[in-house]
Design a protein around this motif. Sequence first.
Motif, PDB file in Angstrom:
ATOM      1  N   LYS A  86      50.296  51.250  61.047  1.00 13.54           N
ATOM      2  CA  LYS A  86      48.982  50.595  60.971  1.00 13.54           C
ATOM      3  C   LYS A  86      48.524  50.469  59.525  1.00 13.54           C
ATOM      4  N   ALA A  87      48.744  51.501  58.743  1.00 13.17           N
ATOM      5  CA  ALA A  87      48.320  51.463  57.338  1.00 13.17           C
ATOM      6  C   ALA A  87      49.148  50.455  56.541  1.00 13.17           C
ATOM      7  N   GLU A  88      50.425  50.328  56.876  1.00 13.62           N
ATOM      8  CA  GLU A  88      51.271  49.361  56.171  1.00 13.62           C
ATOM      9  C   GLU A  88      50.846  47.930  56.448  1.00 13.62           C
ATOM     10  N   ALA A  89      50.276  47.691  57.618  1.00 11.69           N
ATOM     11  CA  ALA A  89      49.855  46.335  57.967  1.00 11.69           C
ATOM     12  C   ALA A  89      48.776  45.826  57.011  1.00 11.69           C
ATOM     13  N   GLY A  90      47.860  46.677  56.607  1.00  9.08           N
ATOM     14  CA  GLY A  90      46.788  46.252  55.719  1.00  9.08           C
ATOM     15  C   GLY A  90      46.994  46.600  54.260  1.00  9.08           C
ATOM     16  N   ALA A  91      48.104  47.246  53.954  1.00  8.43           N
ATOM     17  CA  ALA A  91      48.318  47.733  52.582  1.00  8.43           C
ATOM     18  C   ALA A  91      48.544  46.599  51.591  1.00  8.43           C
ATOM     19  N   ASP A  92      49.255  45.567  52.002  1.00  6.08           N
ATOM     20  CA  ASP A  92      49.540  44.473  51.069  1.00  6.08           C
ATOM     21  C   ASP A  92      48.264  43.726  50.686  1.00  6.08           C
ATOM     22  N   THR A  93      47.405  43.478  51.660  1.00  9.29           N
ATOM     23  CA  THR A  93      46.133  42.812  51.366  1.00  9.29           C
ATOM     24  C   THR A  93      45.288  43.672  50.436  1.00  9.29           C
ATOM     25  N   ARG A  94      45.240  44.959  50.717  1.00 14.35           N
ATOM     26  CA  ARG A  94      44.469  45.870  49.873  1.00 14.35           C
ATOM     27  C   ARG A  94      45.027  45.892  48.451  1.00 14.35           C
ATOM     28  N   TYR A  95      46.353  45.884  48.322  1.00 16.11           N
ATOM     29  CA  TYR A  95      46.984  45.897  47.010  1.00 16.11           C
ATOM     30  C   TYR A  95      46.628  44.637  46.217  1.00 16.11           C
ATOM     31  N   VAL A  96      46.659  43.485  46.884  1.00 12.38           N
ATOM     32  CA  VAL A  96      46.314  42.232  46.217  1.00 12.38           C
ATOM     33  C   VAL A  96      44.857  42.252  45.772  1.00 12.38           C
ATOM     34  N   LEU A  97      43.963  42.733  46.632  1.00 13.33           N
ATOM     35  CA  LEU A  97      42.546  42.782  46.277  1.00 13.33           C
ATOM     36  C   LEU A  97      42.284  43.745  45.120  1.00 13.33           C
ATOM     37  N   LEU A  98      42.944  44.893  45.126  1.00 16.24           N
ATOM     38  CA  LEU A  98      42.779  45.836  44.018  1.00 16.24           C
ATOM     39  C   LEU A  98      43.308  45.263  42.711  1.00 16.24           C
ATOM     40  N   THR A  99      44.416  44.540  42.791  1.00 16.98           N
ATOM     41  CA  THR A  99      44.979  43.922  41.589  1.00 16.98           C
ATOM     42  C   THR A  99      44.050  42.836  41.059  1.00 16.98           C
ATOM     43  N   LEU A 100      43.501  42.017  41.944  1.00 17.48           N
ATOM     44  CA  LEU A 100      42.557  40.981  41.513  1.00 17.48           C
ATOM     45  C   LEU A 100      41.305  41.595  40.890  1.00 17.48           C
ATOM     46  N   ALA A 101      40.811  42.671  41.471  1.00 18.61           N
ATOM     47  CA  ALA A 101      39.634  43.340  40.909  1.00 18.61           C
ATOM     48  C   ALA A 101      39.934  43.887  39.520  1.00 18.61           C
ATOM     49  N   LYS A 102      41.141  44.406  39.329  1.00 17.38           N
ATOM     50  CA  LYS A 102      41.536  44.910  38.009  1.00 17.38           C
ATOM     51  C   LYS A 102      41.563  43.795  36.977  1.00 17.38           C
ATOM     52  N   TYR A 103      42.177  42.670  37.347  1.00 20.09           N
ATOM     53  CA  TYR A 103      42.236  41.537  36.427  1.00 20.09           C
ATOM     54  C   TYR A 103      40.842  40.983  36.131  1.00 20.09           C
ATOM     55  N   PHE A 104      39.974  40.978  37.118  1.00 21.72           N
ATOM     56  CA  PHE A 104      38.605  40.505  36.912  1.00 21.72           C
ATOM     57  C   PHE A 104      37.878  41.396  35.906  1.00 21.72           C
ATOM     58  N   ARG A 105      38.011  42.715  36.050  1.00 20.54           N
ATOM     59  CA  ARG A 105      37.366  43.631  35.099  1.00 20.54           C
ATOM     60  C   ARG A 105      37.900  43.443  33.691  1.00 20.54           C
ATOM     61  N   VAL A 106      39.200  43.242  33.563  1.00 26.20           N
ATOM     62  CA  VAL A 106      39.790  43.021  32.239  1.00 26.20           C
ATOM     63  C   VAL A 106      39.264  41.715  31.650  1.00 26.20           C
ATOM     64  N   GLY A 107      39.184  40.666  32.470  1.00 22.83           N
ATOM     65  CA  GLY A 107      38.678  39.385  32.000  1.00 22.83           C
ATOM     66  C   GLY A 107      37.236  39.471  31.542  1.00 22.83           C
ATOM     67  N   VAL A 108      36.397  40.150  32.303  1.00 24.61           N
ATOM     68  CA  VAL A 108      34.995  40.306  31.921  1.00 24.61           C
ATOM     69  C   VAL A 108      34.888  41.113  30.632  1.00 24.61           C
ATOM     70  N   THR A 109      35.684  42.140  30.507  1.00 24.26           N
ATOM     71  CA  THR A 109      35.663  42.951  29.287  1.00 24.26           C
ATOM     72  C   THR A 109      36.081  42.126  28.073  1.00 24.26           C
ATOM     73  N   LEU A 110      37.051  41.253  28.241  1.00 20.89           N
ATOM     74  CA  LEU A 110      37.490  40.413  27.132  1.00 20.89           C
ATOM     75  C   LEU A 110      36.482  39.315  26.790  1.00 20.89           C
ATOM     76  N   LEU A 111      35.637  38.943  27.731  1.00 22.24           N
ATOM     77  CA  LEU A 111      34.636  37.905  27.468  1.00 22.24           C
ATOM     78  C   LEU A 111      33.393  38.432  26.760  1.00 22.24           C
ATOM     79  N   ILE A 112      33.191  39.734  26.729  1.00 22.14           N
ATOM     80  CA  ILE A 112      31.993  40.300  26.103  1.00 22.14           C
ATOM     81  C   ILE A 112      31.897  39.918  24.624  1.00 22.14           C
ATOM     82  N   PRO A 113      32.939  40.057  23.806  1.00 24.06           N
ATOM     83  CA  PRO A 113      32.794  39.650  22.395  1.00 24.06           C
ATOM     84  C   PRO A 113      32.516  38.158  22.223  1.00 24.06           C
ATOM     85  N   LEU A 114      33.128  37.323  23.042  1.00 24.17           N
ATOM     86  CA  LEU A 114      32.887  35.888  22.965  1.00 24.17           C
ATOM     87  C   LEU A 114      31.442  35.557  23.327  1.00 24.17           C
TER      88      LEU A 114
END
Length: 141
Positions: A86-114
């Motif tokens: 059951k956990a494996e069924a939702g793990a891939d979606t969770r992994y993608v969402l966590l990765t997107l959230a990480k990239y979003f935080r990095v992008g926002v952090t890089l936009l602060i100086p601009l």
Amino acid sequence: MIRRFAALALLTALLTSTYVAVAQIDSQSLMSKAMDLLRRVQELSVKGVNVTQYVHALNTSLALIQDGKLSEAEALLKSLDYEVSKAEAGADTRYVLLTLAKYFRVGVTLLIPLAFYVFFPRLYAYLWFKVRRRWVVRGST
């Protein structure tokens, strides 16, 4: 009479050794199933799933196998296999969402100086004019 007793003793020894061999094979299959579940739990952990309860259940099942309580260990491993599936069924979606959230935080952090570079001079000029708007400039006469 002695031959019957010897034959009965030999038959008993043979059945006992067969039972021990069958129990050994069964415990080995349970150990291999537990190791397979451990590998799957490790993959879930890499994907960001909380696996604390699964690790605890695996430890319990291994302790049961070592104590010789094979039927309890088998039941625990079956229920753990279901939960991990059951956990494996939702793990891939969770992994993608966590990765997107990480990239979003990095992008926002890089936009602060601009954003600071673009908006700070405008904000500074606006505040400067607001503070000094009542100043009167008189000509030199």
